[in-house]
Design a protein around this motif. Structure first.
Motif, short mmCIF file in Angstrom:
data_model
loop_
_atom_site.label_atom_id
_atom_site.label_comp_id
_atom_site.label_asym_id
_atom_site.label_seq_id
_atom_site.Cartn_x
_atom_site.Cartn_y
_atom_site.Cartn_z
N SER A 1 -11.21 -5.32 -2.60
CA SER A 1 -10.65 -5.03 -1.27
C SER A 1 -11.72 -4.61 -0.26
N THR B 1 -4.40 -5.25 -7.57
CA THR B 1 -5.06 -6.20 -6.67
C THR B 1 -4.08 -6.72 -5.62
N HIS B 2 -4.65 -7.19 -4.51
CA HIS B 2 -3.87 -7.90 -3.49
C HIS B 2 -4.15 -9.41 -3.55
N GLU B 3 -4.95 -9.83 -4.55
CA GLU B 3 -5.29 -11.25 -4.70
C GLU B 3 -4.19 -11.93 -5.53
N GLN C 1 -12.61 0.62 -5.87
CA GLN C 1 -12.83 -0.18 -4.66
C GLN C 1 -14.27 -0.08 -4.21
N SER D 1 0.85 -1.20 0.00
CA SER D 1 0.00 0.00 0.00
C SER D 1 0.88 1.24 0.00
N SER E 1 -2.39 2.71 -7.44
CA SER E 1 -3.68 3.34 -7.74
C SER E 1 -3.50 4.69 -8.41
N ASP F 1 -9.28 -0.96 -9.87
CA ASP F 1 -8.50 -0.48 -8.72
C ASP F 1 -8.92 -1.23 -7.46
N GLU F 2 -8.21 -2.31 -7.17
CA GLU F 2 -8.51 -3.14 -5.99
C GLU F 2 -10.00 -3.43 -5.88
#
Length: 245
Positions: free
Chosen positions: A168, A196-198, A87, A39, A44, A164-165
C-alpha cells in the motif's frame, strides 16, 4: 491437517470503542488466507493480535495450540515462529541490506554470523536482490526495501508469515515485484495471512478469502465464492467499489 492459528470469540476494545467483535478464525498449515474489507474494519488489528503486538480484551488466540494471551506464555518464543511484514519497511538505515537481514538470527544466537550471511545471501537472491547485499536502504526503491523486509522476516525461518498491506505504500510500478515474491512463497507452501487491497492478487493466491466489516467477519470462502458469488450485501457493495463493476 495442523491448525496453525485459531482465534476463538476474540474481542478488542479501545476505551468504549469495540474494534474487534467476536472474531472466530482458523488458519491451517500451508494455507494462504487473505483478509479484505474497507479501511478501519479491523483487519490489521487482527493481524497484530496474532503476532502478540496487540492484546485481546477477551477470547483466545492459539498459535500451534498455545494460547498467546496466557500469562505464562513466552511471547518472544512464539514470535520466533511468526514473520511479519508491515506497510512501512522499518529497515535500519545505518546498516547494509545483508546486515538488516542477518541481524535477528545472529543477535538471538540462532545462527553464527557466517551461517546467517550465507542464508541471507540466498534469501536476497530469492527475492531478486542478490546484487544489493552491500547497499544501504536509502539507495533502494520502495519495492526493493519491501523485498528486503520480506527476506529479513524469512531469515528467522518462520512457520507463519503475516503481511499487513505490504504494497500500500509503494508506487504502482513497484507493486508487481513484491507480489511476485509473495506468489512464490505461496507456491512453496508457506502458511500466510495477508491483508491487502490487491483484489486480483487475492483471487489468484488465496486458498480462502475473509471479508471484514465493522470489526467482524461478515463472509468467507474460496476466491470464486467471494468474488463471483458474494452473498452479504456489504461484500457486494465493497466489491462494486473496488472492482469498479
Amino acid at each position: 491437517m495442523t491448525t496453525r492459528v485459531e482465534m476463538k470469540d476474540v474481542h478488542k476494545r479501545y476505551g468504549s470503542n469495540d474494534v474487534i467483535k467476536g472474531v472466530d478464525l482458523q488458519v491451517e498449515d500451508n494455507e494462504v488466507v487473505v483478509m479484505i474489507g474497507p479501511s478501519g474494519a479491523g483487519k490489521s488489528t487482527v493481524l497484530r493480535m496474532i503476532n502478540g503486538l496487540e492484546t485481546t480484551t477477551s477470547g483466545e488466540i492459539l498459535i500451534d495450540g498455545e494460547d498467546i494471551a496466557h500469562p505464562g506464555v513466552n511471547i518472544d518464543k512464539v514470535r520466533e515462529k511468526i514473520g511479519m511484514v508491515f506497510q512501512h519497511f522499518n529497515l535500519f538505515p545505518n546498516m547494509s541490506v545483508l546486515d538488516n537481514v542477518t541481524l535477528a538470527p545472529t543477535e538471538l544466537g540462532l545462527q553464527s554470523k557466517a551461517d546467517a550471511e550465507k542464508a541471507g545471501r540466498e534469501l536476497l537472491e530469492s527475492v531478486g536482490l542478490g546484487d544489493k547485499e552491500d547497499a544501504m536502504p536509502a539507495s533502494l526503491s520502495g519495492g526493493q526495501k519491501q523485498r528486503v523486509a520480506i527476506a529479513r522476516a524469512l531469515a528467522m525461518k518462520p512457520d507463519i508469515m503475516l503481511f499487513d498491506e505490504p504494497t500500500s505504500a509503494l508506487d504502482p510500478e513497484m507493486v508487481g515485484d513484491v507480489l511476485e515474491v509473495m506468489r512464490k512463497l505461496a507456491k512453496e507452501g508457506m502458511t500466510m495471512v495477508i491483508v491487502t487491497h490487491e483484489m486480483g492478487f487475492a483471487r489468484e493466491v488465496a486458498d480462502r478469502v475473509v471479508f471484514f466489516g465493522d470489526g467482524k467477519i461478515l463472509e468467507q470462502g474460496t476466491p470464486e465464492q467471494i468474488f463471483d458469488h458474494p452473498q452479504h450485501e456489504r461484500l457486494q457493495s465493497f466489491l462494486d467499489k473496488v472492482l469498479n463493476v
